[in-house]
Design a protein around this motif. Sequence first.
Motif, PDB file in Angstrom:
ATOM      1  N   MET A  32      28.469   0.189  54.232  1.00  0.00           N
ATOM      2  CA  MET A  32      27.947   0.335  52.870  1.00  0.00           C
ATOM      3  C   MET A  32      26.479   0.773  52.899  1.00  0.00           C
ATOM      4  SD  MET A  32      30.353  -0.273  50.648  1.00  0.00           S
ATOM      5  CE  MET A  32      31.235   0.777  51.803  1.00  0.00           C
ATOM      6  N   HIS A  33      25.691   0.209  53.810  1.00  0.00           N
ATOM      7  CA  HIS A  33      24.289   0.611  53.933  1.00  0.00           C
ATOM      8  C   HIS A  33      24.176   2.064  54.370  1.00  0.00           C
ATOM      9  CE1 HIS A  33      20.076   0.687  55.136  1.00  0.00           C
ATOM     10  NE2 HIS A  33      20.463   1.108  56.325  1.00  0.00           N
ATOM     11  N   PHE A  34      25.031   2.459  55.304  1.00  0.00           N
ATOM     12  CA  PHE A  34      24.971   3.817  55.830  1.00  0.00           C
ATOM     13  C   PHE A  34      25.312   4.854  54.770  1.00  0.00           C
ATOM     14  CE2 PHE A  34      26.852   7.472  58.066  1.00  0.00           C
ATOM     15  CZ  PHE A  34      25.818   7.783  58.926  1.00  0.00           C
ATOM     16  N   SER A  35      26.268   4.528  53.899  1.00  0.00           N
ATOM     17  CA  SER A  35      26.725   5.506  52.906  1.00  0.00           C
ATOM     18  C   SER A  35      26.065   5.340  51.543  1.00  0.00           C
ATOM     19  CB  SER A  35      28.243   5.422  52.742  1.00  0.00           C
ATOM     20  OG  SER A  35      28.619   4.127  52.284  1.00  0.00           O
ATOM     21  N   SER A  36      25.792   4.088  51.149  1.00  0.00           N
ATOM     22  CA  SER A  36      25.368   3.829  49.772  1.00  0.00           C
ATOM     23  C   SER A  36      23.998   3.175  49.650  1.00  0.00           C
ATOM     24  CB  SER A  36      26.398   2.936  49.072  1.00  0.00           C
ATOM     25  OG  SER A  36      27.698   3.464  49.192  1.00  0.00           O
ATOM     26  N   LYS A  37      23.366   2.820  50.765  1.00  0.00           N
ATOM     27  CA  LYS A  37      22.061   2.142  50.735  1.00  0.00           C
ATOM     28  C   LYS A  37      22.149   0.876  49.878  1.00  0.00           C
ATOM     29  CE  LYS A  37      20.253   5.355  53.267  1.00  0.00           C
ATOM     30  NZ  LYS A  37      19.902   5.091  54.684  1.00  0.00           N
ATOM     31  N   GLY A  38      21.230   0.725  48.934  1.00  0.00           N
ATOM     32  CA  GLY A  38      21.222  -0.472  48.097  1.00  0.00           C
ATOM     33  C   GLY A  38      22.383  -0.543  47.121  1.00  0.00           C
ATOM     34  N   GLY A  39      23.101   0.556  46.943  1.00  0.00           N
ATOM     35  CA  GLY A  39      24.242   0.576  46.031  1.00  0.00           C
ATOM     36  C   GLY A  39      25.548   0.159  46.666  1.00  0.00           C
ATOM     37  N   GLY A  40      25.473  -0.525  47.813  1.00  0.00           N
ATOM     38  CA  GLY A  40      26.690  -0.941  48.502  1.00  0.00           C
ATOM     39  C   GLY A  40      27.575  -1.833  47.660  1.00  0.00           C
ATOM     40  N   ILE A  42      27.926  -1.760  44.459  1.00  0.00           N
ATOM     41  CA  ILE A  42      28.623  -0.909  43.485  1.00  0.00           C
ATOM     42  C   ILE A  42      29.808  -0.218  44.151  1.00  0.00           C
ATOM     43  CG2 ILE A  42      28.362   1.020  41.880  1.00  0.00           C
ATOM     44  CD1 ILE A  42      25.396   0.393  41.726  1.00  0.00           C
ATOM     45  N   SER A  43      29.621   0.246  45.394  1.00  0.00           N
ATOM     46  CA  SER A  43      30.713   0.897  46.121  1.00  0.00           C
ATOM     47  C   SER A  43      31.872  -0.062  46.348  1.00  0.00           C
ATOM     48  CB  SER A  43      30.200   1.414  47.469  1.00  0.00           C
ATOM     49  OG  SER A  43      29.253   2.442  47.303  1.00  0.00           O
ATOM     50  N   VAL A  44      31.565  -1.321  46.640  1.00  0.00           N
ATOM     51  CA  VAL A  44      32.622  -2.314  46.849  1.00  0.00           C
ATOM     52  C   VAL A  44      33.407  -2.531  45.563  1.00  0.00           C
ATOM     53  CG1 VAL A  44      33.101  -4.727  47.404  1.00  0.00           C
ATOM     54  CG2 VAL A  44      31.398  -3.473  48.723  1.00  0.00           C
ATOM     55  N   LEU A  45      32.714  -2.616  44.446  1.00  0.00           N
ATOM     56  CA  LEU A  45      33.392  -2.821  43.161  1.00  0.00           C
ATOM     57  C   LEU A  45      34.268  -1.624  42.800  1.00  0.00           C
ATOM     58  CD1 LEU A  45      30.485  -4.447  41.115  1.00  0.00           C
ATOM     59  CD2 LEU A  45      32.510  -5.576  42.044  1.00  0.00           C
ATOM     60  N   TRP A 179      24.583   8.666  43.077  1.00  0.00           N
ATOM     61  CA  TRP A 179      25.943   8.292  42.671  1.00  0.00           C
ATOM     62  C   TRP A 179      27.036   8.982  43.490  1.00  0.00           C
ATOM     63  CZ3 TRP A 179      27.355   4.195  40.154  1.00  0.00           C
ATOM     64  CH2 TRP A 179      26.440   3.556  39.317  1.00  0.00           C
ATOM     65  N   PRO A 180      26.878  10.249  43.874  1.00  0.00           N
ATOM     66  CA  PRO A 180      27.923  10.856  44.712  1.00  0.00           C
ATOM     67  C   PRO A 180      28.158  10.082  46.013  1.00  0.00           C
ATOM     68  CG  PRO A 180      26.511  12.568  43.816  1.00  0.00           C
ATOM     69  CD  PRO A 180      25.858  11.262  43.476  1.00  0.00           C
ATOM     70  N   HIS A 181      27.088   9.635  46.677  1.00  0.00           N
ATOM     71  CA  HIS A 181      27.229   8.881  47.925  1.00  0.00           C
ATOM     72  C   HIS A 181      27.783   7.480  47.658  1.00  0.00           C
ATOM     73  CE1 HIS A 181      24.439  12.025  49.379  1.00  0.00           C
ATOM     74  NE2 HIS A 181      25.033  11.815  50.549  1.00  0.00           N
ATOM     75  N   ILE A 182      27.394   6.897  46.537  1.00  0.00           N
ATOM     76  CA  ILE A 182      27.913   5.568  46.193  1.00  0.00           C
ATOM     77  C   ILE A 182      29.417   5.630  45.956  1.00  0.00           C
ATOM     78  CG2 ILE A 182      27.895   3.784  44.416  1.00  0.00           C
ATOM     79  CD1 ILE A 182      24.903   4.251  44.113  1.00  0.00           C
ATOM     80  N   ILE A 183      29.863   6.669  45.251  1.00  0.00           N
ATOM     81  CA  ILE A 183      31.304   6.820  44.983  1.00  0.00           C
ATOM     82  C   ILE A 183      32.058   7.116  46.277  1.00  0.00           C
ATOM     83  CG2 ILE A 183      33.026   8.228  43.792  1.00  0.00           C
ATOM     84  CD1 ILE A 183      30.978   8.594  41.537  1.00  0.00           C
ATOM     85  N   ILE A 184      31.506   7.998  47.105  1.00  0.00           N
ATOM     86  CA  ILE A 184      32.144   8.301  48.393  1.00  0.00           C
ATOM     87  C   ILE A 184      32.183   7.049  49.276  1.00  0.00           C
ATOM     88  CG2 ILE A 184      31.915   9.628  50.535  1.00  0.00           C
ATOM     89  CD1 ILE A 184      30.743  11.898  48.868  1.00  0.00           C
ATOM     90  N   GLY A 185      31.139   6.216  49.184  1.00  0.00           N
ATOM     91  CA  GLY A 185      31.099   4.987  49.979  1.00  0.00           C
ATOM     92  C   GLY A 185      32.219   4.019  49.630  1.00  0.00           C
TER      93      GLY A 185
END
Length: 363
Positions: A32-40, A42-45, A179-185
């Motif tokens: 999650m850190h690698f793909s979404s940084k602090g938005g990990g 959000i990616s999990v949700l 947001w693109p990286h968060i969604i991909i994460g």
Amino acid sequence: MNNESTITQKQLFFLIIKFEIGVDILSLPYQMHFSSKGGGLISVLIGGFLIQLIILMSWLLLRRFPSSSIYQILTQLTGPWIGKILTTAYIAYFLIMGTSVLVNAYDVINRWMLQITPRWAILALFLFSSIYLVRENLRTIMRVLVLISFLILPMMLLISYGLKQSNPLYLLPLTEAGWPHIIIGSKETLTAMFGFEFILVVFPMVEGKSVGKLKAIVVANVTVVLLYCFTVFISATAFSPQQLDLMPEPVIYLLRSIPLGTMDRVDFIFLPIWLISIFGAISGYYYAASYGIGYLLKQKNHRKAVPYVVLASCIIAYWPQQREEFNLIGSIANNSAYIFLIALPFLLLILSYIFKKKEESKI
């Protein structure tokens, strides 16, 4: 069905939790850190929401054939010949998924605990214990797996010690990656939560109505999403972003940094508990593959197929020698999951409506 071949909805709830929390709980915060940084978080949700949609799609298919597993549904919708081909493919899928979990579990054990223990010795422990358990009837297997699922509680308790050194400011800014990286994460969360596919095999063996089964699965999935969010939050706030860049398995590093009385290595408490939990997930995949072989060969039960499934899995797991080969097995398993958990069930659902095929049942 007799009582020994059925399970309750409460057991189904614990099984979904057990199967969805696997090897990836150790590395998901890093991913999650690698793909979404602090938005990990959000990616999990987002990933958890996508899993809910996949579960709903599978349920819509299974409720149309309440007394059939995915193997019987394949035959009813595609005919005997195509059905046998697809049944074999699903058996191979469950086998490779179980093998992927086994390979990843061995990799963690080898690097963190038993560095000089021969691989064959570790795999032999999985082989004999899996054969011993999976040869039993479904109700016996489920009782053991439900008991194992309670080991998640001490695992989460140990991880929660990281709250003492938590710094929520490490999460900011939440949308740093974009947001693109968060969604991909969210794809990483999706693969981490594979395991719910066990319902494709045992759904007709669960007591009660279809709606009740769906509620049990959905609530279990929500619980797992929250547990993953908690784990990602703890890891992302206990270590700085610069530290996480160097930690492929931050959960273990977190445990190693925690003083717990006279224990110098808390991870030596966590890993055996985690290992028993992983054994349960592996056994579930072996049961699903053995059940499919029993159906394909028209056997009375799955018992005769178990030794061959477990032995084949251990032989495959013994093959990788380098990191690239370990990753290859995991990549094959994760990529095939999109076919067998999304594409094929969706196609079968569409076919059931087109050809108006549906079982008449009160369940």
